[in-house]
Design a protein around this motif. Structure first.
Motif, PDB file in Angstrom:
ATOM      1  N   VAL A  71      45.973  38.681  32.413  1.00 56.67           N
ATOM      2  CA  VAL A  71      45.338  37.525  31.772  1.00 56.67           C
ATOM      3  C   VAL A  71      44.074  37.873  31.027  1.00 56.67           C
ATOM      4  N   SER A  72      43.201  38.691  31.594  1.00 56.75           N
ATOM      5  CA  SER A  72      41.808  38.692  31.143  1.00 56.75           C
ATOM      6  C   SER A  72      41.546  39.449  29.860  1.00 56.75           C
ATOM      7  N   THR A  73      41.912  40.708  29.778  1.00 58.30           N
ATOM      8  CA  THR A  73      41.420  41.524  28.681  1.00 58.30           C
ATOM      9  C   THR A  73      42.114  41.324  27.346  1.00 58.30           C
ATOM     10  N   PRO A  74      43.419  41.034  27.286  1.00 55.89           N
ATOM     11  CA  PRO A  74      44.055  40.975  25.970  1.00 55.89           C
ATOM     12  C   PRO A  74      43.465  39.913  25.051  1.00 55.89           C
ATOM     13  N   ASP A  75      42.953  38.827  25.601  1.00 55.35           N
ATOM     14  CA  ASP A  75      42.405  37.788  24.752  1.00 55.35           C
ATOM     15  C   ASP A  75      41.169  38.247  23.989  1.00 55.35           C
ATOM     16  N   LEU A  76      40.552  39.351  24.434  1.00 55.83           N
ATOM     17  CA  LEU A  76      39.395  39.891  23.737  1.00 55.83           C
ATOM     18  C   LEU A  76      39.801  40.839  22.619  1.00 55.83           C
ATOM     19  N   GLN A  77      41.085  41.160  22.508  1.00 58.39           N
ATOM     20  CA  GLN A  77      41.556  42.120  21.522  1.00 58.39           C
ATOM     21  C   GLN A  77      42.296  41.403  20.405  1.00 58.39           C
ATOM     22  N   ALA A 124      31.294  42.119  32.699  1.00 59.46           N
ATOM     23  CA  ALA A 124      31.772  41.019  33.526  1.00 59.46           C
ATOM     24  C   ALA A 124      31.870  39.732  32.719  1.00 59.46           C
ATOM     25  N   ASP A 125      30.948  39.508  31.798  1.00 59.66           N
ATOM     26  CA  ASP A 125      31.008  38.302  30.966  1.00 59.66           C
ATOM     27  C   ASP A 125      32.196  38.333  30.022  1.00 59.66           C
ATOM     28  N   GLU A 126      32.529  39.508  29.498  1.00 57.19           N
ATOM     29  CA  GLU A 126      33.704  39.627  28.639  1.00 57.19           C
ATOM     30  C   GLU A 126      34.979  39.369  29.433  1.00 57.19           C
ATOM     31  N   VAL A 127      35.027  39.875  30.654  1.00 51.51           N
ATOM     32  CA  VAL A 127      36.185  39.607  31.512  1.00 51.51           C
ATOM     33  C   VAL A 127      36.272  38.125  31.817  1.00 51.51           C
ATOM     34  N   ARG A 128      35.127  37.490  32.095  1.00 55.21           N
ATOM     35  CA  ARG A 128      35.134  36.062  32.440  1.00 55.21           C
ATOM     36  C   ARG A 128      35.708  35.223  31.311  1.00 55.21           C
ATOM     37  N   ILE A 129      35.238  35.434  30.074  1.00 55.53           N
ATOM     38  CA  ILE A 129      35.714  34.583  28.978  1.00 55.53           C
ATOM     39  C   ILE A 129      37.157  34.932  28.630  1.00 55.53           C
ATOM     40  N   VAL A 143      52.789  26.993  30.611  1.00 58.16           N
ATOM     41  CA  VAL A 143      52.873  27.856  31.790  1.00 58.16           C
ATOM     42  C   VAL A 143      51.873  27.330  32.809  1.00 58.16           C
ATOM     43  N   THR A 144      52.368  26.758  33.884  1.00 61.50           N
ATOM     44  CA  THR A 144      51.493  26.159  34.884  1.00 61.50           C
ATOM     45  C   THR A 144      51.200  27.094  36.045  1.00 61.50           C
ATOM     46  N   THR A 145      52.050  28.111  36.249  1.00 56.98           N
ATOM     47  CA  THR A 145      51.855  29.076  37.329  1.00 56.98           C
ATOM     48  C   THR A 145      51.889  30.485  36.765  1.00 56.98           C
ATOM     49  N   ILE A 146      50.949  31.311  37.212  1.00 58.48           N
ATOM     50  CA  ILE A 146      50.817  32.683  36.708  1.00 58.48           C
ATOM     51  C   ILE A 146      50.675  33.639  37.878  1.00 58.48           C
ATOM     52  N   LEU A 147      51.408  34.742  37.829  1.00 60.26           N
ATOM     53  CA  LEU A 147      51.065  35.902  38.641  1.00 60.26           C
ATOM     54  C   LEU A 147      50.209  36.792  37.755  1.00 60.26           C
ATOM     55  N   ASP A 148      48.923  36.869  38.077  1.00 53.14           N
ATOM     56  CA  ASP A 148      47.975  37.611  37.247  1.00 53.14           C
ATOM     57  C   ASP A 148      47.777  39.008  37.820  1.00 53.14           C
ATOM     58  N   HIS A 149      48.274  39.998  37.111  1.00 50.67           N
ATOM     59  CA  HIS A 149      48.022  41.403  37.458  1.00 50.67           C
ATOM     60  C   HIS A 149      46.672  41.756  36.841  1.00 50.67           C
ATOM     61  N   PHE A 150      45.605  41.640  37.647  1.00 55.88           N
ATOM     62  CA  PHE A 150      44.240  41.751  37.133  1.00 55.88           C
ATOM     63  C   PHE A 150      43.769  43.202  37.212  1.00 55.88           C
ATOM     64  N   HIS A 151      43.785  43.875  36.064  1.00 54.89           N
ATOM     65  CA  HIS A 151      43.440  45.292  35.983  1.00 54.89           C
ATOM     66  C   HIS A 151      41.940  45.562  35.932  1.00 54.89           C
ATOM     67  N   ALA A 152      41.147  44.596  35.533  1.00 53.44           N
ATOM     68  CA  ALA A 152      39.764  44.884  35.138  1.00 53.44           C
ATOM     69  C   ALA A 152      38.757  44.689  36.265  1.00 53.44           C
ATOM     70  N   GLU A 160      34.676  38.977  40.665  1.00 56.10           N
ATOM     71  CA  GLU A 160      34.222  37.616  40.943  1.00 56.10           C
ATOM     72  C   GLU A 160      34.201  36.769  39.678  1.00 56.10           C
ATOM     73  N   ALA A 161      33.857  37.377  38.540  1.00 60.39           N
ATOM     74  CA  ALA A 161      33.862  36.646  37.273  1.00 60.39           C
ATOM     75  C   ALA A 161      35.270  36.202  36.919  1.00 60.39           C
ATOM     76  N   SER A 162      36.242  37.075  37.140  1.00 54.66           N
ATOM     77  CA  SER A 162      37.633  36.731  36.872  1.00 54.66           C
ATOM     78  C   SER A 162      38.101  35.599  37.779  1.00 54.66           C
ATOM     79  N   LEU A 163      37.776  35.694  39.049  1.00 57.11           N
ATOM     80  CA  LEU A 163      38.214  34.670  39.996  1.00 57.11           C
ATOM     81  C   LEU A 163      37.595  33.319  39.668  1.00 57.11           C
ATOM     82  N   ALA A 164      36.304  33.305  39.356  1.00 57.18           N
ATOM     83  CA  ALA A 164      35.642  32.042  39.026  1.00 57.18           C
ATOM     84  C   ALA A 164      36.267  31.392  37.798  1.00 57.18           C
ATOM     85  N   ALA A 165      36.572  32.186  36.779  1.00 58.45           N
ATOM     86  CA  ALA A 165      37.195  31.644  35.572  1.00 58.45           C
ATOM     87  C   ALA A 165      38.596  31.125  35.856  1.00 58.45           C
TER      88      ALA A 165
END
Length: 503
Positions: A71-77, A124-129, A143-152, A160-165
């Motif tokens: 989920v997290s990093t591709p949106d920054l690319q 951490a802020d880049e991961v959060r957004i 998509v209402t349910t996600i299995l998030d393979h969180f690499h970052a 913690e930033a990823s979890l909070a977001a």
């Protein structure tokens, strides 16, 4: 929590029968009380305090389930090399992914340029957004349910930033922080000098998160703890057995890992760590194993482990051929996933289409080769693809008792499509319409756990424009750190050192 009556719609879902599950389409009202579907029938009268939502000329379906999304990093690319004009409409902004470069990358190229160079530098802020935007993109796309393979999970602050977001977004997520560390050296050989320290804090944090409520990360259970574990290839099996024993005692709800080519399925089986809580993404190695009693397929079925198939990037990045439809035929749990939305769109529509048409194409090739008789009809239907995106995904995550169908007693994870839209008007079969004609813009309403998160085609739990502005700013900062020329130079050096990618 408000109660809702979805009035006068056409419900398209799988339903439970004596023979298992069958696809059904029927006119019905759907009553949602709290987080739960309490009635699915015609002519429901609203009680006091129930908001009636007019669903005439609309389709009501289960929310889709993504079984493998990073989920997290591709949106920054967004776009490393080309200037893409920014648009103002929600769906246009959501689609400004790296649609001119990343879809051309091979898997090994992606690992070198993205996973091993760009990703470890993210703040951490880049991961959060990135995480917040990625979850909102999924919700916008149904998509209402996600299995998030969180690499970052580079540091505890990143995790913690990823979890909070994730929690802020309102999505239903199995959040799987990865037990891994980034490479400290790529040349002349790859080294992971910080892995021991990473293992110490990552396992400590896993225990801390799990201690809050036995792996429930929100009071309503919408976000649960999982574990991404891609490191079985290094170190003694006893270390992996011990780590996964700790994880299962928490308990984490899902353990996920990548399997592309190679013997990992049998490695997990022989190590005694394969089980019904395991989801392997891709599993393209199974496409080359046609024997009815093949031991890899047998290991998957007998253990109850599941496959998360991501056909679009698997075909484009040289993973191998997709196995989603074959998994259904063999009785192996399987769902679909987007993988990284820098490679393809945020919805499961393209994944459904690709999985289905690839399987049909393979069957047609066998007919032409004389290995199958000429059929009267296609062997695989739109309902097969629809199942993969809904009930199949729920089964893969061991959540079919809660989500995946529109049935009484299930959680109210629901989509409402505007069947009067340009894409859908005149379509008689909603299931075929969802698979072959619909897009995220046709989804008028999205409900997760009885909460409306998208209404009148607009995200309402979290306002998108501020997210988009921060995402664009931080994406530009990432691009400035890693311009196209720099990434290409790193990849060229890797290519020269290690030779052509292995297909």
């Amino acid at each position: 929590m408000p109660n809702y009556l979805l009035k006068g719609g056409t419900v398209a879902t799988f339903v439970t029968t004596n023979n298992g599950h069958e696809p059904r389409t029927f006119k019905a009202d759907v009553l949602v009380e709290g987080s739960t579907i309490t009635k699915v029938e015609e002519n429901i009268l609203p009680g006091p305090g129930v908001e009636v939502i007019d669903c005439e000329n609309k389709w009501i379906t289960p929310g889709m389930v993504d079984t493998h999304r990073e989920v997290s990093t591709p949106d920054l690319q967004f776009d490393i090399s080309l200037s893409v004009p920014m648009q103002t409409r929600l769906h246009d902004v959501l689609r400004l992914k790296l649609l001119t470069v990343l879809p051309s990358w091979l898997l090994s190229e992606y690992l070198v340029k993205m996973s091993w160079n760009t990703q470890p530098t993210l703040t951490a802020d880049e991961v959060r957004i990135g995480q917040l935007a990625g979850c909102l993109d999924a919700l916008h796309s149904g998509v209402t349910t996600i299995l998030d393979h969180f690499h970052a999970a580079t540091t505890p602050a990143h995790a913690e930033a990823s979890l909070a977001a994730t929690i802020e977004s309102g999505a239903r997520v199995v959040w799987c922080p990865a037990r891994q560390s980034g490479p400290t050296q790529l040349f002349p050989t790859m080294e992971f000098a910080n892995d021991a320290a990473a293992a110490e804090w990552q396992m400590a944090k896993l225990k801390e998160w799990g201690s809050r409520d036995h792996g429930r990360l929100t009071p309503d259970g919408r976000v649960t703890l999982g574990l991404a574990y891609d490191i079985v290839w290094k170190g003694p099996m006893s270390e992996h057995q011990a780590a996964l024993k700790v994880a299962r005692e928490i308990p984490v709800s899902i353990i996920t890992a990548h399997v592309v080519q190679g013997p990992q399925i049998l490695t997990w089986r022989d190590g005694g760590i394969l089980g019904p809580d395991v989801v392997f993404s891709h599993c393209n190695v199974l496409a080359e194993r046609a024997a009815p009693d093949d031991e890899m397929w047998a290991a998957m079925k007998e253990s109850g482990a599941a496959i998360a198939s991501t056909p679009v990037d698997e075909l484009g990045m040289a993973h191998g051929n997709p196995v989603a439809i074959e998994a259904l035929q063999r009785g192996v749990k399987c769902g679909l996933g987007v993988d990284a939305v820098s490679i393809n769109g945020g919805g499961l529509f393209a994944q459904m289409q690709t999985a289905l048409q690839f399987a049909r194409g393979c069957a047609h090739e066998r007919v032409r080769a004389g290995k199958l008789a000429r059929p009267k009809h296609n062997a695989y239907s739109s309902a097969d693809a629809f199942r993969l995106a809904t009930l199949g995904g729920a089964e893969a995550l061991n959540l079919a008792h809660l989500i995946g169908t529109v049935e009484v007693g299930k959680k109210a994870d629901l989509l409402v499509y505007d069947a009067d839209s340009v894409n859908l008007a005149g379509i008689a079969d909603p299931i075929a319409g969802v698979v072959f004609a619909a897009s995220s813009e046709d989804i008028e309403l999205v409900m997760v756990d009885g909460e409306i998160v998208k209404r009148a085609h607009t995200l309402v739990r979290v306002s998108w424009p501020p997210v988009a502005r921060e995402l664009q700013r931080r994406a530009q900062e990432v691009r400035e750190r890693f311009p196209h020329e720099k990434l290409e130079e790193i990849w060229s050096k890797w290519y020269e050192t290690n030779g052509p990618p292995v297909f």
